[in-house]
Design a protein around this motif. Structure first.
Motif, mmCIF file in Angstrom:
data_model
loop_
_atom_site.group_PDB
_atom_site.id
_atom_site.type_symbol
_atom_site.label_atom_id
_atom_site.label_comp_id
_atom_site.label_asym_id
_atom_site.label_seq_id
_atom_site.Cartn_x
_atom_site.Cartn_y
_atom_site.Cartn_z
ATOM 1 N N LEU A 81 6.127 -68.361 18.996
ATOM 2 C CA LEU A 81 6.884 -67.113 19.085
ATOM 3 C C LEU A 81 7.739 -66.985 17.832
ATOM 4 O O LEU A 81 8.395 -67.942 17.438
ATOM 5 C CB LEU A 81 7.805 -67.128 20.309
ATOM 6 C CG LEU A 81 7.218 -66.771 21.669
ATOM 7 C CD1 LEU A 81 8.321 -66.817 22.730
ATOM 8 C CD2 LEU A 81 6.556 -65.401 21.663
ATOM 9 N N PHE A 86 11.417 -67.607 24.889
ATOM 10 C CA PHE A 86 11.062 -67.055 26.198
ATOM 11 C C PHE A 86 11.277 -68.104 27.272
ATOM 12 O O PHE A 86 10.748 -69.215 27.194
ATOM 13 C CB PHE A 86 9.597 -66.602 26.183
ATOM 14 C CG PHE A 86 9.125 -66.074 27.494
ATOM 15 C CD1 PHE A 86 9.551 -64.835 27.965
ATOM 16 C CD2 PHE A 86 8.252 -66.810 28.284
ATOM 17 C CE1 PHE A 86 9.124 -64.345 29.198
ATOM 18 C CE2 PHE A 86 7.817 -66.332 29.512
ATOM 19 C CZ PHE A 86 8.260 -65.093 29.968
ATOM 20 N N CYS A 88 10.952 -68.930 31.336
ATOM 21 C CA CYS A 88 10.240 -68.500 32.536
ATOM 22 C C CYS A 88 10.588 -69.463 33.677
ATOM 23 O O CYS A 88 10.184 -70.627 33.659
ATOM 24 C CB CYS A 88 8.734 -68.510 32.266
ATOM 25 S SG CYS A 88 7.812 -67.717 33.564
ATOM 26 N N ALA A 94 6.011 -65.649 35.495
ATOM 27 C CA ALA A 94 4.988 -65.973 34.496
ATOM 28 C C ALA A 94 3.780 -65.046 34.620
ATOM 29 O O ALA A 94 3.257 -64.560 33.609
ATOM 30 C CB ALA A 94 4.549 -67.428 34.656
ATOM 31 N N THR A 97 4.399 -61.778 32.912
ATOM 32 C CA THR A 97 4.869 -61.697 31.535
ATOM 33 C C THR A 97 4.122 -62.559 30.528
ATOM 34 O O THR A 97 4.054 -62.192 29.345
ATOM 35 C CB THR A 97 6.359 -62.137 31.464
ATOM 36 O OG1 THR A 97 6.476 -63.442 32.056
ATOM 37 C CG2 THR A 97 7.255 -61.159 32.184
ATOM 38 N N SER A 98 3.605 -63.721 30.931
ATOM 39 C CA SER A 98 3.131 -64.660 29.927
ATOM 40 C C SER A 98 1.870 -65.405 30.357
ATOM 41 O O SER A 98 1.911 -66.225 31.290
ATOM 42 C CB SER A 98 4.234 -65.693 29.624
ATOM 43 O OG SER A 98 3.738 -66.745 28.839
ATOM 44 N N ALA A 101 2.548 -69.231 29.949
ATOM 45 C CA ALA A 101 3.362 -69.822 31.019
ATOM 46 C C ALA A 101 2.582 -69.880 32.327
ATOM 47 O O ALA A 101 2.687 -70.851 33.088
ATOM 48 C CB ALA A 101 4.652 -69.030 31.195
ATOM 49 N N VAL A 153 1.054 -65.207 23.529
ATOM 50 C CA VAL A 153 1.806 -66.215 24.297
ATOM 51 C C VAL A 153 2.641 -65.525 25.370
ATOM 52 O O VAL A 153 2.694 -65.954 26.522
ATOM 53 C CB VAL A 153 2.698 -67.034 23.340
ATOM 54 C CG1 VAL A 153 3.609 -67.962 24.119
ATOM 55 C CG2 VAL A 153 1.833 -67.831 22.376
ATOM 56 N N VAL A 154 3.291 -64.423 24.974
ATOM 57 C CA VAL A 154 4.067 -63.600 25.909
ATOM 58 C C VAL A 154 3.633 -62.155 25.696
ATOM 59 O O VAL A 154 3.412 -61.738 24.548
ATOM 60 C CB VAL A 154 5.585 -63.754 25.653
ATOM 61 C CG1 VAL A 154 6.383 -62.889 26.621
ATOM 62 C CG2 VAL A 154 6.007 -65.200 25.776
ATOM 63 N N CYS A 158 6.841 -57.248 27.160
ATOM 64 C CA CYS A 158 7.933 -58.054 27.703
ATOM 65 C C CYS A 158 8.942 -58.393 26.606
ATOM 66 O O CYS A 158 10.149 -58.282 26.806
ATOM 67 C CB CYS A 158 7.378 -59.329 28.330
ATOM 68 S SG CYS A 158 8.640 -60.479 28.864
#
Lengths: 258, 116
Positions: A81, A86, A88, A94, A97-98, A101, A153-154, A158
């Protein structure tokens, strides 16, 4: 300490002969030598370079478990990132959003995921039956697969919805002023918010917290919990304190010679 | 904290050496090292060891005493042999000890880092 203290205040009485052959009592005070205060210095520990991650075409990942065994840090050989971190706390968050995660939460015994820079810090459930060795391999496999898949990754939306830096800084400062510092003042401690970059907070633990053996507990159970309750969007919370330089920690080591 | 059975220090001296005998303290008790190999002259190297057989809450290399010249340490390689554990080595970098300073020579085993 008691020995030289007594030399200062206790006067030795001694009998000495007089001209008339009689004896009289005279007072004699020994010269006081106060020991010079010595300080303890630290030499930098040189880390073995071979232990560092080396870039290769494959995704190189190294894992490190903290002393308490409840956090595993995965160090990846590339940024995950940029500019933001981030946090979580559960699998439901998770999934919204990701992808990264979510994949990590699929491994048994994962309690939380923090993605920051080139690192992913995974909190372990204390009741898990998996050993951290097993978890490290499984989570490493998931991280590697996610990076190779090219998935974000995210989710970008978000990250775009995170509040601006000033809003986060003001929220964290309020927590420090109203909750944290009044609470730890009884131990002589003080928390300072140095800066916020993106949604990453950098703090210093001063006074009785600096060098205190319990500072990591204060950080994780006090500072982190309060920060995340008040400002859920805060990402990594990093302690910049030089704990080796603490001069008055609440739980101090014995000074030399004592 | 493990029980420290024995240890060995390989100390490299920098520009400014030291003439007084080396000593250490463990938990406040001042002790002599076992016979030294080498010297602490400028650019010299000395190997010292000890067998404290104790839990090292404080473990210090005593620096120059009051009025002595500062001692430049170029580096230290410390080998710790703790009870019920594999021995491990810590490398420390350069540091200067003034006449009021002692050096912390206790370091826990480095956190294990491994590939996954």
């Amino acid at each position: 300490m008691a020995a030289w203290f007594s030399k200062v205040f206790d006067k030795e009485e001694k009998e000495a002969p007089t001209d008339a052959g009689k004896t009289s009592t005279v007072e004699k005070t020994e010269e006081v030598v106060i020991p010079k205060t010595r300080r303890v210095v630290q030499a930098p520990v040189v880390v073995d370079e071979s232990a560092q991650s080396a870039y290769s075409d494959d995704v190189a990942i190294k894992a490190k478990v903290n002393d308490q065994g409840d956090l595993i840090v995965f160090m990846v050989d590339r940024p995950l990132l940029e500019g933001r971190s981030f946090w979580c706390p559960d699998v439901e968050t998770a999934q919204k959003t990701s992808p990264m995660a979510t994949a990590i939460f699929n491994v048994e015994g994962v309690k939380s995921v923090l993605i920051h820079g080139m690192n992913i810090t995974v909190g372990r459930d204390q009741w898990t039956t998996s050993t951290w060795g097993e978890q490290c391999k499984e989570i490493g496999t998931e991280i590697r697969a996610q990076i190779k898949s090219g998935m974000p990754v995210v989710a970008p939306e978000c990250m775009d919805s995170l509040p601006d830096t000033e809003t986060i800084r003001a929220g964290l400062q309020k927590v420090i002023d109203e909750q944290l510092n009044p609470g730890i003042a009884s131990h002589g401690g003080i928390i300072t918010l140095n800066r916020v970059e993106g949604n990453t907070a950098y703090i210093t633990m001063g006074g009785g917290c600096q060098g205190c053996a319990a500072s990591s507990i204060t950080l994780r159970q006090g500072v982190e919990t309060s920060f995340r309750e008040a400002v859920p969007e805060v990402g990594a919370i990093l302690d910049e304190t030089d704990h080796n330089a603490g001069s008055n920690p609440f739980f101090n080591e014995l000074p030399a010679g004592m | 904290m493990p029980k420290l059975d024995t240890f060995t220090l390989k100390i490299k001296t920098g520009e400014r050496g030291r003439t007084s005998p080396l000593k250490y303290t463990i938990n406040g008790f001042k002790l002599d090292f076992e016979p030294e190999l080498g010297n602490t002259e400028p650019e010299g190297e000395v190997i010292v060891s000890g067998d404290p057989m104790s839990f090292p809450h404080t473990f210090l290399l005593i620096g120059p005493e009051d009025g002595e010249e500062p001692w430049d340490i170029a580096g230290i390689e410390a080998l710790y042999n703790c009870a019920d554990e594999e021995p491990y080595t810590i490398h420390m970098g350069a540091v200067t000890l003034e006449d009021d300073a002692d050096l912390n020579i206790w370091h826990d085993r480095p956190t294990q880092i491994f590939d996954v």
